[in-house]
Design a protein around this motif. Structure first.
Motif, mmCIF file in Angstrom:
data_model
loop_
_atom_site.group_PDB
_atom_site.id
_atom_site.type_symbol
_atom_site.label_atom_id
_atom_site.label_comp_id
_atom_site.label_asym_id
_atom_site.label_seq_id
_atom_site.Cartn_x
_atom_site.Cartn_y
_atom_site.Cartn_z
ATOM 1 N N LEU A 1 0.812 -1.224 0.000
ATOM 2 C CA LEU A 1 0.000 0.000 0.000
ATOM 3 C C LEU A 1 0.842 1.269 0.000
ATOM 4 O O LEU A 1 0.307 2.364 -0.159
ATOM 5 N N ARG A 2 2.152 1.136 0.152
ATOM 6 C CA ARG A 2 3.043 2.296 0.146
ATOM 7 C C ARG A 2 3.928 2.346 -1.084
ATOM 8 O O ARG A 2 4.791 3.228 -1.197
ATOM 9 N N GLN A 3 3.725 1.413 -2.029
ATOM 10 C CA GLN A 3 4.620 1.345 -3.191
ATOM 11 C C GLN A 3 3.898 1.487 -4.535
ATOM 12 O O GLN A 3 4.375 1.013 -5.556
ATOM 13 N N PHE A 4 2.772 2.173 -4.544
ATOM 14 C CA PHE A 4 2.131 2.506 -5.813
ATOM 15 C C PHE A 4 2.863 3.689 -6.449
ATOM 16 O O PHE A 4 3.355 4.574 -5.756
ATOM 17 N N TYR A 5 2.906 3.686 -7.780
ATOM 18 C CA TYR A 5 3.501 4.812 -8.490
ATOM 19 C C TYR A 5 2.784 5.004 -9.825
ATOM 20 O O TYR A 5 2.135 4.099 -10.347
ATOM 21 N N ARG A 6 2.885 6.194 -10.363
ATOM 22 C CA ARG A 6 2.251 6.517 -11.627
ATOM 23 C C ARG A 6 2.935 5.775 -12.775
ATOM 24 O O ARG A 6 4.158 5.736 -12.865
ATOM 25 N N ASP A 7 2.107 5.196 -13.648
ATOM 26 C CA ASP A 7 2.622 4.474 -14.806
ATOM 27 C C ASP A 7 1.594 4.602 -15.925
ATOM 28 O O ASP A 7 0.564 3.929 -15.934
ATOM 29 N N ASP A 8 1.873 5.487 -16.871
ATOM 30 C CA ASP A 8 0.916 5.760 -17.948
ATOM 31 C C ASP A 8 0.727 4.584 -18.894
ATOM 32 O O ASP A 8 -0.230 4.574 -19.682
ATOM 33 N N SER A 9 1.601 3.594 -18.821
ATOM 34 C CA SER A 9 1.448 2.429 -19.698
ATOM 35 C C SER A 9 0.391 1.458 -19.187
ATOM 36 O O SER A 9 -0.032 0.566 -19.906
ATOM 37 N N ARG A 10 -0.038 1.619 -17.945
ATOM 38 C CA ARG A 10 -1.036 0.729 -17.356
ATOM 39 C C ARG A 10 -2.442 1.275 -17.588
ATOM 40 O O ARG A 10 -2.637 2.489 -17.647
ATOM 41 N N PRO A 11 -3.428 0.392 -17.742
ATOM 42 C CA PRO A 11 -4.809 0.843 -18.003
ATOM 43 C C PRO A 11 -5.334 1.785 -16.928
ATOM 44 O O PRO A 11 -6.095 2.711 -17.231
ATOM 45 N N THR A 12 -4.962 1.551 -15.670
ATOM 46 C CA THR A 12 -5.449 2.394 -14.570
ATOM 47 C C THR A 12 -4.582 3.620 -14.338
ATOM 48 O O THR A 12 -4.963 4.516 -13.576
ATOM 49 N N GLY A 13 -3.407 3.648 -14.978
ATOM 50 C CA GLY A 13 -2.472 4.742 -14.742
ATOM 51 C C GLY A 13 -1.586 4.528 -13.531
ATOM 52 O O GLY A 13 -0.802 5.399 -13.178
ATOM 53 N N TRP A 14 -1.696 3.344 -12.901
ATOM 54 C CA TRP A 14 -0.922 3.039 -11.693
ATOM 55 C C TRP A 14 -0.223 1.697 -11.830
ATOM 56 O O TRP A 14 -0.692 0.801 -12.528
ATOM 57 N N ASN A 15 0.894 1.572 -11.140
ATOM 58 C CA ASN A 15 1.602 0.308 -11.040
ATOM 59 C C ASN A 15 2.109 0.183 -9.605
ATOM 60 O O ASN A 15 1.971 1.106 -8.807
#
Length: 256
Positions: free
Chosen positions: A136-150
């Motif tokens: 829960l503390r290691q999410f980051y933005r990733d525009d390649s993912r459908p949700t925008g998160w990785n």
């Protein structure tokens, strides 16, 4: 689900994961941060609030009923007024508000029930609470993912970052190195907050600890009672052991 649909789903997952960079792990699995789990009423009540507001819209806890929360110091009226948004009676299960068919349509798979997720995630690298606290503390933005998160701990995760408003948006910095066997492995170099949330890092970690404590507690609500009873039983057995030894000594004193 038919066999064909299962095979197609597995193939889709494989294709998705193929595009995810491999994150280097320590021997035996990723390193987990130690979760500061607390089972005091204040922490569990705050965790219950977070769970209902941020998790229960997608994840259920069908093994727990709302009136079970009286064990953490809440009255049934407090539960009704503050925590029951998807049920009418305190005796009802903490069921998810999201329909499973809609979840499959939006996320590709229905979000799992969280009743015993802390137990399910336990491994030789750490407890299930440690896994959840790290995750829960290691999410980051990733525009390649459908949700925008990785997620660093769970690459290719289908779940968006539900707590991003509290934590803010993180940016992950990776470096690619040779592992000594000719394989290119991606290592996490750092996670950086690029858009602050409503909480500081310390405050967010504290709230995640409360949430993880509650999720862990849900897996066995009676665990504190069981532990207290265990100490009581050991104390009684210790007294009986002393009494038995004194009786034996008194009985055999004339024989020897």
């Amino acid at each position: 689900m038919s066999l064909l649909n299962k095979l197609l789903a597995a193939a889709a997952l494989a294709v998705t994961m193929a595009g995810v960079p491999m994150v280097a792990q320590a021997a035996g699995g990723p390193a987990l941060d130690k979760a500061p789990v607390r089972f005091d009423d204040a922490s569990l009540q705050q965790g219950a609030k977070l769970f209902v507001n941020y998790c229960l819209s997608c994840h259920g806890a069908s093994s727990v009923r709302y009136n079970t929360l009286t064990q953490i110091g809440l009255s049934e009226q407090q539960i009704k007024d503050n925590l029951m948004f998807a049920a009418d009676k305190p005796g009802e299960q903490m069921m998810v508000a999201l329909r499973r068919d809609d979840a499959r349509k939006w996320f590709g798979v229905a979000p799992p029930d969280l009743s015993v997720i802390a137990r399910a995630r336990a491994s030789e690298q750490g407890s299930g609470a440690d896994w959840l606290y790290t995750y829960l503390r290691q999410f980051y933005r990733d525009d390649s993912r459908p949700t925008g998160w990785n997620n660093v701990l769970f690459p290719g995760v289908g779940m968006p970052h539900a707590l991003w408003g509290l934590q803010g948006e993180q940016e992950a910095h990776f470096v690619t190195k040779d592992d000594g066997h000719g394989n290119k492995v991606t290592h996490l170099e750092s996670l950086e907050i690029v858009k602050p949330g409503t909480l500081t890092k310390e405050e967010y970690d504290e709230q995640v600890a409360n949430l993880v404590s509650f999720i862990t507690w849900m897996g066995e609500p009676g665990q504190e009672t069981r532990r207290s009873m265990g100490w009581l039983v050991l104390a009684v057995l210790s007294v009986f052991a002393v009494v038995s030894w004194l009786l034996k000594r008194a009985y055999w004193k004339d024989v020897h």
